[in-house]
Each structure stands twice: as C-alpha cells, then as structure tokens.
Design a protein around this motif. Structure first.
Motif, PDB file in Angstrom:
ATOM      1  N   TYR A   1       0.880  -1.256   0.142  1.00  0.00           N
ATOM      2  CA  TYR A   1       0.102   0.109   0.008  1.00  0.00           C
ATOM      3  C   TYR A   1       0.836   1.454   0.029  1.00  0.00           C
ATOM      4  CZ  TYR A   1      -3.501   3.497   1.474  1.00  0.00           C
ATOM      5  OH  TYR A   1      -4.380   4.465   1.640  1.00  0.00           O
ATOM      6  N   LEU A   2       2.122   1.201   0.806  1.00  0.00           N
ATOM      7  CA  LEU A   2       2.709   2.492   0.837  1.00  0.00           C
ATOM      8  C   LEU A   2       3.691   2.558  -0.588  1.00  0.00           C
ATOM      9  CD1 LEU A   2       4.580   1.921   4.355  1.00  0.00           C
ATOM     10  CD2 LEU A   2       2.697   3.420   3.672  1.00  0.00           C
ATOM     11  N   LYS A   3       3.904   1.587  -1.207  1.00  0.00           N
ATOM     12  CA  LYS A   3       4.483   1.534  -2.405  1.00  0.00           C
ATOM     13  C   LYS A   3       3.703   2.208  -3.620  1.00  0.00           C
ATOM     14  CE  LYS A   3       8.334  -1.660  -1.566  1.00  0.00           C
ATOM     15  NZ  LYS A   3       9.013  -2.741  -2.093  1.00  0.00           N
TER      16      LYS A   3
ATOM     17  N   GLY B   1       4.527   8.559  -0.052  1.00  0.00           N
ATOM     18  CA  GLY B   1       4.298   9.905   0.311  1.00  0.00           C
ATOM     19  C   GLY B   1       3.085  10.389   0.855  1.00  0.00           C
ATOM     20  N   LYS B   2       2.013   9.606   0.531  1.00  0.00           N
ATOM     21  CA  LYS B   2       0.600   9.981   0.889  1.00  0.00           C
ATOM     22  C   LYS B   2       0.328   9.671   2.364  1.00  0.00           C
ATOM     23  CE  LYS B   2      -0.832  10.178  -3.902  1.00  0.00           C
ATOM     24  NZ  LYS B   2      -1.942   9.418  -4.939  1.00  0.00           N
ATOM     25  N   VAL B   3       0.921   8.630   2.997  1.00  0.00           N
ATOM     26  CA  VAL B   3       0.797   8.163   4.347  1.00  0.00           C
ATOM     27  C   VAL B   3       1.828   8.796   5.255  1.00  0.00           C
ATOM     28  CG1 VAL B   3       0.672   6.148   5.725  1.00  0.00           C
ATOM     29  CG2 VAL B   3       0.050   6.015   3.342  1.00  0.00           C
TER      30      VAL B   3
ATOM     31  N   THR C   1      10.082   2.599   1.283  1.00  0.00           N
ATOM     32  CA  THR C   1       9.075   3.325   1.098  1.00  0.00           C
ATOM     33  C   THR C   1       9.032   4.627   1.554  1.00  0.00           C
ATOM     34  OG1 THR C   1       8.552   2.345   3.344  1.00  0.00           O
ATOM     35  CG2 THR C   1       7.629   0.947   1.372  1.00  0.00           C
ATOM     36  N   GLN C   2       8.108   5.469   1.370  1.00  0.00           N
ATOM     37  CA  GLN C   2       7.986   6.907   1.841  1.00  0.00           C
ATOM     38  C   GLN C   2       6.787   6.912   2.622  1.00  0.00           C
ATOM     39  OE1 GLN C   2       8.525   9.550  -1.333  1.00  0.00           O
ATOM     40  NE2 GLN C   2       9.281   8.042  -2.844  1.00  0.00           N
TER      41      GLN C   2
END
Length: 325
Positions: free
Chosen positions: A147-149, A153-155, A179-180
């Motif tokens: 989900y992070l990938k 940057g949205k989480v 991830t970000q």
C-alpha cells in the motif's frame, strides 16, 4: 504466600550482605529515589512501578520513591540524575535517553556515557508497528508495504517526537522497505496514540507495553514486532524478521543508571535487589502482561551496552539525517 516471603527474606539477606561494611540502618533510613525522565503512564513509568513494593522489601524496608521529571526527550530527568551526589538517586535509562539523544543532539545537559554508571538492564521492550484499520486497508505487513509503495508519500506516521526512538524506528523502516511516509512528531506518546485512535494519523511506531491494550481491543492492528520470536501476548503477529526485515528486529530496553559518583557498594546493593525483584512471581506476572521481558545484567555489562548503543544510534541518525540542533 509463605514461599514468597521466604524468597523475599533470602533475597533481602543477600542484598544486605553486599553492603561491604556500610551500615544497613544508615542505608535504609532515607528513601531511594528513582527518577523517571518521562510522564506517568507510559512504558518507562511502568517498569519501576511494577517492582516498587518488592524492591523496597528487598532493600530492608527502605522506601523507594519514584519521581517523574519529564521534558526534552528525557533530557531534563537524566540531567537531574547526573547532577545528584547523595548516593541515593538513580534514573530509569532508556534507549532514547542513553542512545538516541546523544546521537541526535549536539548539546545535551548530560553525557550519556561519562556521567553515569550502569546499574543493570531491567527489561527488554519489543517494539510494534500499528495502524488504524479504518485508515489503512491492510491486514498484514506485506499488504501494508504494498500500500505504501502504491501511495508514495501520501501516508503519515506518528511518533512521540523528533529524535525519539520511535522516530529512529520509522526511519529504519522506510530505508529497509524502500517506502516513503511523512513523519508527524507529537509532544509525547499520549497525544500520538490518541490521534492514532481518533483517526488523525494512520500509522504509529510504538512499544508493545503501551499499545497492547489498544491492540487487544481491536482499535489498532499490529503488523510486526521487534523480537527474536513471536510474543506470547501477540501470538498472531510476526516478527520483523519473519516479515523479511531482520534489520528491524532489535527491541528497546529499560535499565537503571546511577551518577558516576555513586559508591560502588551502593550500586552493587541496588543491582542485586533489582535482579532479585525480577524473579518475584508477582513482578514477573505484571511484566509479562505488559509485554515486558525481564533481563537483569551486571553493572559492567550494562555500562558497556550504553556505549555500544550510542555508537549504533549515531550511525542510524547519520544515515537518516536526523539531528535536533
């Protein structure tokens, strides 16, 4: 009950024999003071309170007073301990105060290595990655990483503050998984967990001891723990190693330190009392229920451990470019 009293009596006698000529009456007439460098209610505070009554008995009835001196990531309380010269003041040391703080602050009001002598590591404290299931559609560690990938940057992830051990855990997680996420620092664990529960932030890096009630209630979902095997209190949650990231598997810890000037006989006396307290059935039960794992080490080993943790955290901080001044 009789067996427990026998254990206390035998342990107390062993502790008393370590005074090496010091007067037991003199030692027990004044309270032993344990400074907790964080607010009440958190995992750091739980550790000494779990053994407070037993420790007092093992020290020949000497009162054990626990004082919270919170602020500046634990720096205020630890500085107070470092300055103490009464031989009766000790401090609860954590991976944050004795490892992370020296790594991220150029100036501290104490020297984590040279101002203290280690008394003993009291417990190991596994870390845990938790999410709010209403905000993150993932039930497993792999699903969360995917989900992070898919949403770089949205989480966001919460921590008790910049430069805390949770911040370091988050930075290590991002590097290990590629991830970000956006870091949201709070002013303490309480506000962070409250916003996680309230849906203002979806991810939190925490210690099992403080997140366990919310995991058990189903309000948050635990995805991985930092421990060498699955925890008895969370048998369905994999370790980071089992999830494919053994580099994230190191737990946190809590220990006891004393000012460098504390007499060696006093350090030994308190160290032996804590080791004995950790074997008490009631203490062991309280610790286990909170996801805390009693250890108990020698003063020399814990002193070396602190120096090693400082060096390790400096590498993590440099890699993630984490600095506070």
């Amino acid at each position: 009950m009789q067996r427990r009293q026998f254990i206390h009596s035998a342990a107390a006698a062993a502790v008393a024999s370590s005074l090496s000529g010091l007067s037991l009456a003199q030692e027990t007439s004044r309270p032993l003071r344990i400074v907790v460098p964080f607010p009440p209610g958190g995992a750091t505070d739980m550790v000494p309170r779990n053994m407070q009554d037993v420790l007092s008995k093992l020290l020949g009835g000497q009162p054990v007073v626990i004082e919270n001196r919170a602020g500046a990531g634990g720096s205020i309380g630890m500085a107070e301990v470092a300055r103490a010269t009464d031989g009766l003041t000790f401090g609860i040391a954590t991976l944050s105060t004795q490892g992370v703080n020296p790594a991220v602050y150029k100036k501290l009001p104490y020297d984590a290595i040279n101002d203290f002598v280690g008394v003993t590591e009291i417990v190991k404290a596994p870390g845990v990655l938790v999410i709010n299931p209403k905000l993150i559609p993932a039930k497993t560690f792999a699903e969360f990483v995917a989900y992070l990938k898919a949403n770089p940057g949205k989480v966001s992830f919460a921590t008790p503050g910049n430069g805390t051990i949770a911040h370091m855990w988050g930075a290590q997680f991002l590097k290990s998984t590629g991830t970000q996420m956006t870091h949201i620092p709070y002013k303490g664990a309480g506000p962070a967990i409250n916003d996680l529960l309230g849906g203002q932030v979806p991810v939190y890096f925490d210690q099992v001891a403080s997140s366990l009630p919310h995991i058990k209630s189903g309000k948050v979902v635990a995805l991985a723990v930092s421990w060498h095997e699955r925890l008895e209190v969370l048998p369905d949650v994999p370790t980071y190693a089992q999830a494919g990231h053994p580099d994230l598997n190191d737990p946190s810890w809590f220990g006891l330190v004393a000012p460098k000037s504390t007499p060696a006989a006093q350090v030994e006396r308190v160290q032996k009392a804590i080791i004995a307290a950790l074997k008490d059935p009631a203490v062991k039960q309280r610790m286990a229920a909170q996801g805390l794992y009693p250890s108990g080490t020698s003063s020399a080993d814990f002193t070396k451990q602190i120096a090693s943790e400082v060096a390790k955290m400096k590498k993590v901080a440099a890699s993630a470019n984490i600095h506070m001044d």
